[in-house]
Design a protein around this motif. Structure first.
Motif, PDB file in Angstrom:
ATOM      1  N   ILE A 103     -27.667 -98.752  11.772  1.00 20.07           N
ATOM      2  CA  ILE A 103     -26.858 -99.694  12.536  1.00 20.07           C
ATOM      3  C   ILE A 103     -26.255 -98.958  13.735  1.00 20.07           C
ATOM      4  CG2 ILE A 103     -24.898-101.283  12.445  1.00 20.07           C
ATOM      5  CD1 ILE A 103     -25.433-101.612   9.482  1.00 20.07           C
ATOM      6  N   VAL A 104     -26.576 -99.452  14.925  1.00 18.31           N
ATOM      7  CA  VAL A 104     -26.082 -98.837  16.160  1.00 18.31           C
ATOM      8  C   VAL A 104     -24.924 -99.684  16.681  1.00 18.31           C
ATOM      9  CG1 VAL A 104     -26.676 -98.091  18.485  1.00 18.31           C
ATOM     10  CG2 VAL A 104     -28.397 -97.983  16.669  1.00 18.31           C
ATOM     11  N   ILE A 105     -23.759 -99.057  16.816  1.00 17.73           N
ATOM     12  CA  ILE A 105     -22.548 -99.784  17.199  1.00 17.73           C
ATOM     13  C   ILE A 105     -21.978 -99.192  18.485  1.00 17.73           C
ATOM     14  CG2 ILE A 105     -20.169-100.349  16.498  1.00 17.73           C
ATOM     15  CD1 ILE A 105     -21.086-100.251  13.609  1.00 17.73           C
ATOM     16  N   GLU A 106     -21.753-100.052  19.467  1.00 15.73           N
ATOM     17  CA  GLU A 106     -20.990 -99.663  20.658  1.00 15.73           C
ATOM     18  C   GLU A 106     -19.553-100.076  20.421  1.00 15.73           C
ATOM     19  OE1 GLU A 106     -21.832 -98.329  23.633  1.00 15.73           O
ATOM     20  OE2 GLU A 106     -24.027 -98.356  23.562  1.00 15.73           O
ATOM     21  N   LEU A 107     -18.618 -99.136  20.529  1.00 14.66           N
ATOM     22  CA  LEU A 107     -17.227 -99.523  20.305  1.00 14.66           C
ATOM     23  C   LEU A 107     -16.277 -98.797  21.238  1.00 14.66           C
ATOM     24  CD1 LEU A 107     -15.797 -98.128  16.937  1.00 14.66           C
ATOM     25  CD2 LEU A 107     -17.646 -97.062  18.168  1.00 14.66           C
ATOM     26  N   LYS A 108     -15.133 -99.448  21.450  1.00 15.23           N
ATOM     27  CA  LYS A 108     -14.070 -98.828  22.234  1.00 15.23           C
ATOM     28  C   LYS A 108     -13.116 -98.141  21.275  1.00 15.23           C
ATOM     29  CE  LYS A 108     -13.011-102.479  24.616  1.00 15.23           C
ATOM     30  NZ  LYS A 108     -12.637-103.539  25.558  1.00 15.23           N
ATOM     31  N   GLU A 132     -12.375 -95.617  12.055  1.00  8.12           N
ATOM     32  CA  GLU A 132     -12.684 -97.049  12.081  1.00  8.12           C
ATOM     33  C   GLU A 132     -14.093 -97.306  11.525  1.00  8.12           C
ATOM     34  OE1 GLU A 132     -11.759-100.727  15.163  1.00  8.12           O
ATOM     35  OE2 GLU A 132     -11.332 -98.659  15.704  1.00  8.12           O
ATOM     36  N   MET A 146     -15.273 -99.639   8.439  1.00  9.03           N
ATOM     37  CA  MET A 146     -16.320-100.668   8.568  1.00  9.03           C
ATOM     38  C   MET A 146     -17.400-100.483   7.507  1.00  9.03           C
ATOM     39  SD  MET A 146     -17.189-100.744  12.615  1.00  9.03           S
ATOM     40  CE  MET A 146     -15.880-100.686  13.825  1.00  9.03           C
ATOM     41  N   VAL A 156     -15.226-103.463  18.663  1.00  9.73           N
ATOM     42  CA  VAL A 156     -16.695-103.421  18.642  1.00  9.73           C
ATOM     43  C   VAL A 156     -17.268-104.212  19.813  1.00  9.73           C
ATOM     44  CG1 VAL A 156     -18.744-103.983  17.304  1.00  9.73           C
ATOM     45  CG2 VAL A 156     -16.692-103.168  16.142  1.00  9.73           C
ATOM     46  N   GLN A 157     -18.193-103.603  20.565  1.00 12.74           N
ATOM     47  CA  GLN A 157     -18.762-104.276  21.726  1.00 12.74           C
ATOM     48  C   GLN A 157     -20.178-104.791  21.470  1.00 12.74           C
ATOM     49  OE1 GLN A 157     -17.752-100.790  24.099  1.00 12.74           O
ATOM     50  NE2 GLN A 157     -16.689-102.158  25.510  1.00 12.74           N
ATOM     51  N   SER A 158     -20.942-104.051  20.675  1.00 12.76           N
ATOM     52  CA  SER A 158     -22.260-104.574  20.306  1.00 12.76           C
ATOM     53  C   SER A 158     -22.737-103.904  19.023  1.00 12.76           C
ATOM     54  CB  SER A 158     -23.280-104.362  21.425  1.00 12.76           C
ATOM     55  OG  SER A 158     -23.825-103.074  21.340  1.00 12.76           O
ATOM     56  N   VAL A 159     -23.579-104.619  18.308  1.00 10.25           N
ATOM     57  CA  VAL A 159     -24.152-104.100  17.061  1.00 10.25           C
ATOM     58  C   VAL A 159     -25.645-104.407  17.069  1.00 10.25           C
ATOM     59  CG1 VAL A 159     -24.118-104.227  14.535  1.00 10.25           C
ATOM     60  CG2 VAL A 159     -21.998-104.591  15.808  1.00 10.25           C
TER      61      VAL A 159
END
Lengths: 80, 80
Positions: free
Chosen positions: A42-47, A57, A61, B33-36
Protein backbone atom coordinates in the motif's frame (compact mmCIF):
# COMPACT_ATOMS: atom_id res chain seq x y z
CA UNK A 1 5.75 12.37 2.23
CA UNK A 2 5.51 9.00 0.52
CA UNK A 3 5.26 5.79 2.52
CA UNK A 4 5.01 2.15 1.60
CA UNK A 5 3.27 -0.33 3.89
CA UNK A 6 3.99 -3.95 3.02
CA UNK A 7 1.51 -6.43 4.44
CA UNK A 8 2.17 -10.15 4.38
CA UNK A 9 0.77 -13.27 5.96
CA UNK A 10 2.56 -14.50 9.06
CA UNK A 11 4.70 -17.60 8.73
CA UNK A 12 2.54 -20.66 9.19
CA UNK A 13 -0.64 -19.03 7.89
CA UNK A 14 -1.89 -20.81 4.79
CA UNK A 15 -1.72 -18.74 1.61
CA UNK A 16 -4.11 -20.22 -0.98
CA UNK A 17 -3.49 -17.35 -3.41
CA UNK A 18 0.26 -17.99 -3.23
CA UNK A 19 -0.33 -21.73 -3.74
CA UNK A 20 -2.45 -20.99 -6.83
CA UNK A 21 0.25 -18.73 -8.28
CA UNK A 22 2.91 -21.37 -7.54
CA UNK A 23 0.84 -24.01 -9.30
CA UNK A 24 0.24 -21.74 -12.30
CA UNK A 25 3.97 -20.98 -12.58
CA UNK A 26 4.71 -24.73 -12.49
CA UNK A 27 2.19 -25.27 -15.27
CA UNK A 28 3.91 -22.60 -17.36
CA UNK A 29 7.23 -24.45 -17.00
CA UNK A 30 8.91 -22.35 -14.29
CA UNK A 31 10.25 -25.36 -12.46
CA UNK A 32 12.74 -23.62 -10.16
CA UNK A 33 10.10 -22.01 -7.97
CA UNK A 34 10.13 -23.29 -4.39
CA UNK A 35 7.50 -21.13 -2.73
CA UNK A 36 5.25 -18.17 -3.45
CA UNK A 37 3.62 -15.85 -0.91
CA UNK A 38 1.27 -13.09 -1.98
CA UNK A 39 0.99 -9.92 0.08
CA UNK A 40 -0.19 -6.37 -0.32
CA UNK A 41 1.77 -3.21 -0.92
CA UNK A 42 0.00 0.00 0.00
CA UNK A 43 1.53 3.28 -1.17
CA UNK A 44 0.35 6.28 0.86
CA UNK A 45 1.03 9.96 0.23
CA UNK A 46 0.56 11.86 3.47
CA UNK A 47 1.22 15.19 5.10
CA UNK A 48 3.13 15.00 8.37
CA UNK A 49 5.30 17.38 10.39
CA UNK A 50 8.24 15.00 10.42
CA UNK A 51 9.33 11.43 9.85
CA UNK A 52 8.62 10.36 13.45
CA UNK A 53 5.01 11.57 13.46
CA UNK A 54 4.47 10.04 10.00
CA UNK A 55 5.79 6.70 11.25
CA UNK A 56 3.55 6.87 14.33
CA UNK A 57 0.49 7.65 12.22
CA UNK A 58 1.28 4.89 9.72
CA UNK A 59 1.63 2.38 12.55
CA UNK A 60 -1.78 3.41 13.86
CA UNK A 61 -3.28 3.06 10.37
CA UNK A 62 -1.74 -0.38 9.96
CA UNK A 63 -3.02 -1.61 13.31
CA UNK A 64 -6.49 -0.08 12.90
CA UNK A 65 -7.26 -0.82 9.28
CA UNK A 66 -4.58 -1.88 6.83
CA UNK A 67 -3.40 -5.15 8.36
CA UNK A 68 -5.31 -7.92 10.03
CA UNK A 69 -2.77 -8.42 12.80
CA UNK A 70 -4.16 -11.80 13.79
CA UNK A 71 -2.80 -13.33 10.59
CA UNK A 72 -0.70 -10.59 9.00
CA UNK A 73 2.52 -8.71 9.73
CA UNK A 74 3.52 -5.40 8.20
CA UNK A 75 6.52 -3.21 7.68
CA UNK A 76 6.63 0.48 6.89
CA UNK A 77 9.12 2.32 4.68
CA UNK A 78 9.11 6.11 4.44
CA UNK A 79 10.60 7.84 1.41
CA UNK A 80 11.12 11.59 1.31
CA UNK B 1 17.28 -17.19 -3.80
CA UNK B 2 14.55 -14.88 -2.56
CA UNK B 3 12.91 -12.36 -4.83
CA UNK B 4 10.19 -9.78 -4.37
CA UNK B 5 7.98 -8.73 -7.25
CA UNK B 6 6.02 -5.53 -6.58
CA UNK B 7 3.03 -5.01 -8.83
CA UNK B 8 1.16 -1.73 -8.93
CA UNK B 9 -1.38 -0.02 -11.13
CA UNK B 10 -0.01 2.34 -13.75
CA UNK B 11 -0.45 6.05 -13.15
CA UNK B 12 -3.83 7.11 -14.46
CA UNK B 13 -5.49 3.75 -13.90
CA UNK B 14 -8.36 4.06 -11.43
CA UNK B 15 -7.78 2.26 -8.13
CA UNK B 16 -11.14 1.67 -6.42
CA UNK B 17 -9.53 -0.39 -3.64
CA UNK B 18 -7.13 2.46 -2.90
CA UNK B 19 -10.03 4.92 -2.93
CA UNK B 20 -11.94 2.76 -0.46
CA UNK B 21 -8.95 2.54 1.89
CA UNK B 22 -8.42 6.31 1.61
CA UNK B 23 -12.07 6.92 2.49
CA UNK B 24 -11.89 4.50 5.43
CA UNK B 25 -8.75 6.21 6.78
CA UNK B 26 -10.50 9.57 6.52
CA UNK B 27 -13.45 8.17 8.48
CA UNK B 28 -11.07 6.97 11.18
CA UNK B 29 -9.69 10.49 11.53
CA UNK B 30 -6.41 10.18 9.60
CA UNK B 31 -6.83 13.52 7.88
CA UNK B 32 -3.30 13.94 6.52
CA UNK B 33 -3.64 11.23 3.87
CA UNK B 34 -3.50 12.60 0.31
CA UNK B 35 -3.62 9.44 -1.77
CA UNK B 36 -3.62 5.67 -1.39
CA UNK B 37 -2.72 3.10 -4.03
CA UNK B 38 -3.00 -0.62 -3.35
CA UNK B 39 -0.69 -3.05 -5.11
CA UNK B 40 0.56 -6.59 -4.70
CA UNK B 41 3.81 -7.87 -3.30
CA UNK B 42 4.75 -11.38 -4.36
CA UNK B 43 7.62 -13.10 -2.52
CA UNK B 44 9.15 -15.94 -4.49
CA UNK B 45 11.77 -18.45 -3.38
CA UNK B 46 13.47 -19.91 -6.42
CA UNK B 47 16.46 -21.92 -7.50
CA UNK B 48 18.60 -20.28 -10.16
CA UNK B 49 22.21 -20.58 -11.28
CA UNK B 50 22.92 -16.88 -10.76
CA UNK B 51 21.34 -13.48 -10.28
CA UNK B 52 21.08 -12.76 -14.01
CA UNK B 53 19.22 -15.94 -14.85
CA UNK B 54 16.94 -15.41 -11.83
CA UNK B 55 16.15 -11.88 -13.00
CA UNK B 56 15.43 -13.12 -16.53
CA UNK B 57 13.11 -15.83 -15.23
CA UNK B 58 11.30 -13.43 -12.89
CA UNK B 59 10.73 -11.00 -15.76
CA UNK B 60 9.23 -13.80 -17.83
CA UNK B 61 6.98 -14.80 -14.89
CA UNK B 62 5.85 -11.21 -14.42
CA UNK B 63 5.03 -10.73 -18.09
CA UNK B 64 3.34 -14.11 -18.46
CA UNK B 65 1.35 -14.37 -15.26
CA UNK B 66 2.01 -12.11 -12.30
CA UNK B 67 1.25 -8.70 -13.75
CA UNK B 68 -1.44 -7.58 -16.14
CA UNK B 69 0.87 -5.35 -18.15
CA UNK B 70 -2.01 -3.51 -19.80
CA UNK B 71 -2.81 -1.77 -16.53
CA UNK B 72 0.02 -2.74 -14.17
CA UNK B 73 3.75 -2.10 -13.85
CA UNK B 74 6.14 -4.20 -11.81
CA UNK B 75 9.59 -4.08 -10.30
CA UNK B 76 11.76 -6.96 -9.16
CA UNK B 77 14.15 -7.06 -6.22
CA UNK B 78 16.44 -10.02 -5.64
CA UNK B 79 17.83 -10.74 -2.18
CA UNK B 80 20.55 -13.34 -1.61
Amino acid sequence: MRAIVNIYLKDGVLDPQGKAVHHALDSLGFSGVQSVRVGKQIVIELKAADRESAMRELEEMSEALLANTVIEDYNIEIEE
